[in-house]
Design an enzyme around this catalytic site. Structure first.
Site, PDB file in Angstrom:
ATOM      1  N   PHE A 224      17.420  33.396  14.168  1.00  0.00           N
ATOM      2  CA  PHE A 224      16.640  33.647  15.390  1.00  0.00           C
ATOM      3  C   PHE A 224      17.030  35.010  15.971  1.00  0.00           C
ATOM      4  O   PHE A 224      17.335  35.135  17.153  1.00  0.00           O
ATOM      5  CB  PHE A 224      16.876  32.542  16.432  1.00  0.00           C
ATOM      6  CG  PHE A 224      16.729  31.143  15.894  1.00  0.00           C
ATOM      7  CD1 PHE A 224      15.488  30.529  15.861  1.00  0.00           C
ATOM      8  CD2 PHE A 224      17.831  30.445  15.407  1.00  0.00           C
ATOM      9  CE1 PHE A 224      15.341  29.233  15.360  1.00  0.00           C
ATOM     10  CE2 PHE A 224      17.690  29.151  14.909  1.00  0.00           C
ATOM     11  CZ  PHE A 224      16.450  28.543  14.883  1.00  0.00           C
ATOM     12  N   ASN A 272      11.500  31.020   8.428  1.00  0.00           N
ATOM     13  CA  ASN A 272      11.759  29.917   9.342  1.00  0.00           C
ATOM     14  C   ASN A 272      13.236  29.536   9.169  1.00  0.00           C
ATOM     15  O   ASN A 272      13.664  29.171   8.072  1.00  0.00           O
ATOM     16  CB  ASN A 272      10.843  28.747   8.978  1.00  0.00           C
ATOM     17  CG  ASN A 272      10.989  27.596   9.956  1.00  0.00           C
ATOM     18  OD1 ASN A 272      12.064  27.373  10.528  1.00  0.00           O
ATOM     19  ND2 ASN A 272       9.913  26.863  10.146  1.00  0.00           N
ATOM     20  N   ASP A 294      20.669  31.400  17.976  1.00  0.00           N
ATOM     21  CA  ASP A 294      20.132  31.650  19.323  1.00  0.00           C
ATOM     22  C   ASP A 294      18.649  31.306  19.331  1.00  0.00           C
ATOM     23  O   ASP A 294      17.790  32.181  19.467  1.00  0.00           O
ATOM     24  CB  ASP A 294      20.362  33.128  19.702  1.00  0.00           C
ATOM     25  CG  ASP A 294      19.915  33.432  21.126  1.00  0.00           C
ATOM     26  OD1 ASP A 294      19.803  32.486  21.928  1.00  0.00           O
ATOM     27  OD2 ASP A 294      19.674  34.615  21.434  1.00  0.00           O
ATOM     28  N   CYS A 334      19.016  28.024  25.454  1.00  0.00           N
ATOM     29  CA  CYS A 334      18.373  28.630  26.632  1.00  0.00           C
ATOM     30  C   CYS A 334      17.382  27.663  27.270  1.00  0.00           C
ATOM     31  O   CYS A 334      16.522  28.063  28.029  1.00  0.00           O
ATOM     32  CB  CYS A 334      17.710  29.954  26.273  1.00  0.00           C
ATOM     33  SG  CYS A 334      16.439  29.804  25.034  1.00  0.00           S
TER      34      CYS A 334
HETATM   35  N1  SAH Z   1      19.020  36.479  19.602  1.00  0.00           N
HETATM   36  C1  SAH Z   1      17.897  37.207  20.143  1.00  0.00           C
HETATM   37  C2  SAH Z   1      16.935  36.350  20.952  1.00  0.00           C
HETATM   38  C3  SAH Z   1      16.385  35.174  20.238  1.00  0.00           C
HETATM   39  S1  SAH Z   1      14.974  34.537  21.022  1.00  0.00           S
HETATM   40  C4  SAH Z   1      18.424  38.292  21.057  1.00  0.00           C
HETATM   41  O1  SAH Z   1      19.366  38.019  21.798  1.00  0.00           O
HETATM   42  O2  SAH Z   1      17.851  39.361  21.076  1.00  0.00           O
HETATM   43  C5  SAH Z   1      14.416  33.398  19.864  1.00  0.00           C
HETATM   44  C6  SAH Z   1      13.813  33.995  18.614  1.00  0.00           C
HETATM   45  O3  SAH Z   1      13.583  32.924  17.715  1.00  0.00           O
HETATM   46  C7  SAH Z   1      12.493  34.708  18.765  1.00  0.00           C
HETATM   47  O4  SAH Z   1      12.618  36.012  18.295  1.00  0.00           O
HETATM   48  C8  SAH Z   1      11.509  33.901  17.881  1.00  0.00           C
HETATM   49  O5  SAH Z   1      10.604  34.736  17.166  1.00  0.00           O
HETATM   50  C9  SAH Z   1      12.442  33.230  16.934  1.00  0.00           C
HETATM   51  N2  SAH Z   1      12.023  31.957  16.309  1.00  0.00           N
HETATM   52  C10 SAH Z   1      11.349  30.928  16.873  1.00  0.00           C
HETATM   53  N3  SAH Z   1      11.249  29.896  16.018  1.00  0.00           N
HETATM   54  C11 SAH Z   1      11.881  30.275  14.866  1.00  0.00           C
HETATM   55  C12 SAH Z   1      12.132  29.654  13.594  1.00  0.00           C
HETATM   56  N4  SAH Z   1      11.716  28.419  13.361  1.00  0.00           N
HETATM   57  N5  SAH Z   1      12.826  30.353  12.672  1.00  0.00           N
HETATM   58  C13 SAH Z   1      13.258  31.598  12.918  1.00  0.00           C
HETATM   59  N6  SAH Z   1      13.038  32.248  14.094  1.00  0.00           N
HETATM   60  C14 SAH Z   1      12.361  31.592  15.055  1.00  0.00           C
END
Ligand code: SAH
Length: 393
Positions: A224, A272, A294, A334
Site C-alpha cells: 500500500f 493487489n 499502511d 487509519c
Molecule cells: N503509505 C502511503 C499511504 C497509503 S494510502 C503513504 O504514507 O504515502 C493507501 C494506499 O493503498 C493507496 O495508495 C491505495 O491506492 C492503496 N490500495 C488500496 N487497496 C489496495 C490493495 N488491495 N492492494 C494494494 N494497494 C491498495
C-alpha cells in the site's frame, strides 16, 4: 441584531462531556426556524447557553459547536481560528511550509481541513455551513497566512452524509502546476488540483523517518505504498533492497518518478497487496526484514468492523509469514472505527496463527499537526504499531 434560533439539548448528551457534536436524537426542542447551514445557539434544558453551533438538519450530527460564545462565520472569526491554528503548529515546531494547518474540530472549525504546501492551500469544507463559507475561509487564508493559491478538494464521499456535492477546483489564484515538496530531504512533485486525496499523506511524514531509522541494510517491502513515502525514506536510509506495491497505477507511476528524481534505488509494482502477500506466503520463504502495511481504511462504518478486522488479519498473517526472524512489521490503521486495542488484538491473533511472537517496539500516531482532542475521539484516527517478530527461543 437578528435573533438566533436555538436548540435545547437533552441532559446527558455528549456535549455535556466535552464533545462538540449534537446528534438529532440529542435535541429536545428547537426554538425558531433555523436555516440549514446557519449558526444556532445551543442551550441546556434550563435555558443556560452552551455556545454557538453550525446547523444541518440533513445530517445525523445536526449541530457542531464552533464556540462557547456567540459567533458568526465572518472573516474575523476565521482569521482568529487560523491564527490559533498557526500558533499551535509553530509552538510544536512544525514547518508551516508543509503541514496540515487546520484539522477540523481539533482546530475549532468543524469539517474544515486545510493543508499547506508552501504558498498553496488545499482545503476541504465537509460541513454545510463551512461549505457555504468557503469563500470567506479562502479570504482569511490569504489575509492571515499569506497563501497565493487556494484549491478546494471537496471530493470526499463522506460529504454525502451532509448532503453536499463533490467539487474540486481553484478558489484563489491560478493552477500552480506540479508543486515540489521535500519531506525528509526527498523531493516529491504533487499535482494539487487532481492528485489522489489532498496530494500527500502528511499524517505519516514523521513515521516515514521513524521506520526508515530501522531500514539500514534491510530488505524492505512497502505494501500500500502510494507514491512511496515509506519506501523512499527506507531507500535513502540505506536499505539493502526496497520494493513497493500499490493497486493504483497513478500512485506507482508517481513512486517510480520520485525514486528516479531522487536517485534512489527501489522497485515498484502495480498489484493487489492481498494477492502478492498470498503468493509470497505460499512460497514458504522469508525474504524480508522490514514490512510496512499502511492500507486504506477497511472499515468506513462501525458496522463493518468485524469484516475489516478479518481483512487486516489476513494481510498481517501473510506478512508475518514472509518476515525473517527478528524482522520488523510497521503497521498502520487509519480507520477511526477500529480501536487501537482491537487492532492490537488482531495482530496478536495473526501472530499466533503464524506461530510468531511479537514485541511491540513503538507506537505511532498521526503527526502533531493533526491534533487529537480526547474529548472528541473522532479527531484521532491513525494508529501505528512497530512490531519486531522475535525469533523463537
Ligand atoms: N503509505 C502511503 C499511504 C497509503 S494510502 C503513504 O504514507 O504515502 C493507501 C494506499 O493503498 C493507496 O495508495 C491505495 O491506492 C492503496 N490500495 C488500496 N487497496 C489496495 C490493495 N488491495 N492492494 C494494494 N494497494 C491498495
Amino acid at each position: 441584531m437578528v435573533r438566533m434560533a436555538s436548540l435545547i439539548i437533552r441532559p446527558r448528551a455528549r456535549i455535556f462531556h466535552g464533545h462538540d457534536w449534537v446528534y438529532q436524537t440529542e435535541i429536545e426542542r428547537t426554538i425558531g426556524d433555523p436555516e440549514p447551514g446557519s449558526v444556532v445557539t445551543l442551550k441546556d434544558r434550563r435555558q443556560r447557553p452552551l455556545g454557538t453551533a453550525i446547523y444541518n438538519p440533513q445530517s445525523v450530527i445536526c449541530a457542531r459547536r464552533i464556540s462557547r460564545r456567540r459567533e458568526s462565520l465572518d472573516l474575523d472569526f476565521f482569521a482568529r481560528r487560523l491564527r490559533r491554528a498557526r500558533n499551535l503548529r509553530e509552538s510544536l515546531g512544525i514547518d508551516l511550509s508543509l503541514c496540515r494547518l487546520v484539522w477540523c474540530e481539533a482546530d475549532g472549525l468543524p469539517g474544515v481541513v486545510v493543508d499547506l504546501y508552501g504558498p498553496h492551500a488545499v482545503i476541504q469544507t465537509n460541513t454545510l455551513a463551512m461549505d457555504l463559507a468557503r469563500e470567506t475561509i479562502s479570504r482569511a487564508l490569504v489575509a492571515e497566512i499569506g497563501v497565493e493559491t487556494v484549491i478546494e478538494r471537496n471530493d470526499s464521499p463522506s460529504r454525502k452524509s451532509e448532503g453536499l456535492p463533490m467539487r474540486s477546483g481553484l478558489l484563489v489564484g491560478s493552477d500552480p502546476g506540479p508543486v515540489a515538496i521535500r519531506p525528509g530531504g526527498i523531493e516529491y512533485h504533487l499535482n494539487l488540483l487532481d492528485g489522489q486525496k489532498t496530494g500527500f499523506y502528511l499524517d505519516q511524514v514523521d513515521n516515514f523517518e521513524a521506520v526508515a531509522n530501522l531500514a539500514k541494510g534491510a530488505r524492505v517491502l512497502d505494501c500500500f505504498c502510494n507514491q512511496g513515502g515509506f519506501a523512499l525514506a527506507c531507500a535513502k536510509a540505506g536499505a539493502a533492497s526496497v520494493h513497493g506495491i500499490d493497486i493504483s497505477t497513478e500512485a506507482i507511476e508517481a513512486a517510480r518518478a520520485n525514486a528516479t528524481r531522487n536517485g534512489l534505488q527501489a522497485t515498484f509494482e502495480v498489484a493487489n497487496a492481498f494477492d502478492t502477500l498470498r503468493t509470497l506466503a505460499d512460497s514458504g520463504e522469508q525474504p524480508y526484514d522490514l514490512i510496512i502495511l499502511d492500507p486504506p481504511p477497511f472499515a468506513r462504518a462501525r458496522k463493518n468492523a468485524n469484516e475489516a478486522l478479518r481483512g487486516y488479519k489476513e494481510i498481517h498473517l501473510r506478512a508475518l509469514k514472509i518476515l525473517a526472524p527478528g524482522g520488523i512489521l510497521a503497521t498502520y490503521c487509519c480507520s477511526h472505527h477500529i480501536t487501537a486495542e482491537e487492532y492490537l488484538a488482531m495482530a496478536v491473533d495473526a501472530a499466533v496463527d503464524a506461530k510468531k511472537t511479537l514485541r511491540l517496539a513503538a507506537r505511532h500516531s498521526q503527526r502533531a499537526d493533526h491534533p487529537i482532542l480526547p474529548s472528541i475521539p473522532e479527531t484521532e484516527y491513525l494508529k501505528g504499531f512497530l512490531f519486531q517478530s522475535i525469533a523463537a527461543w
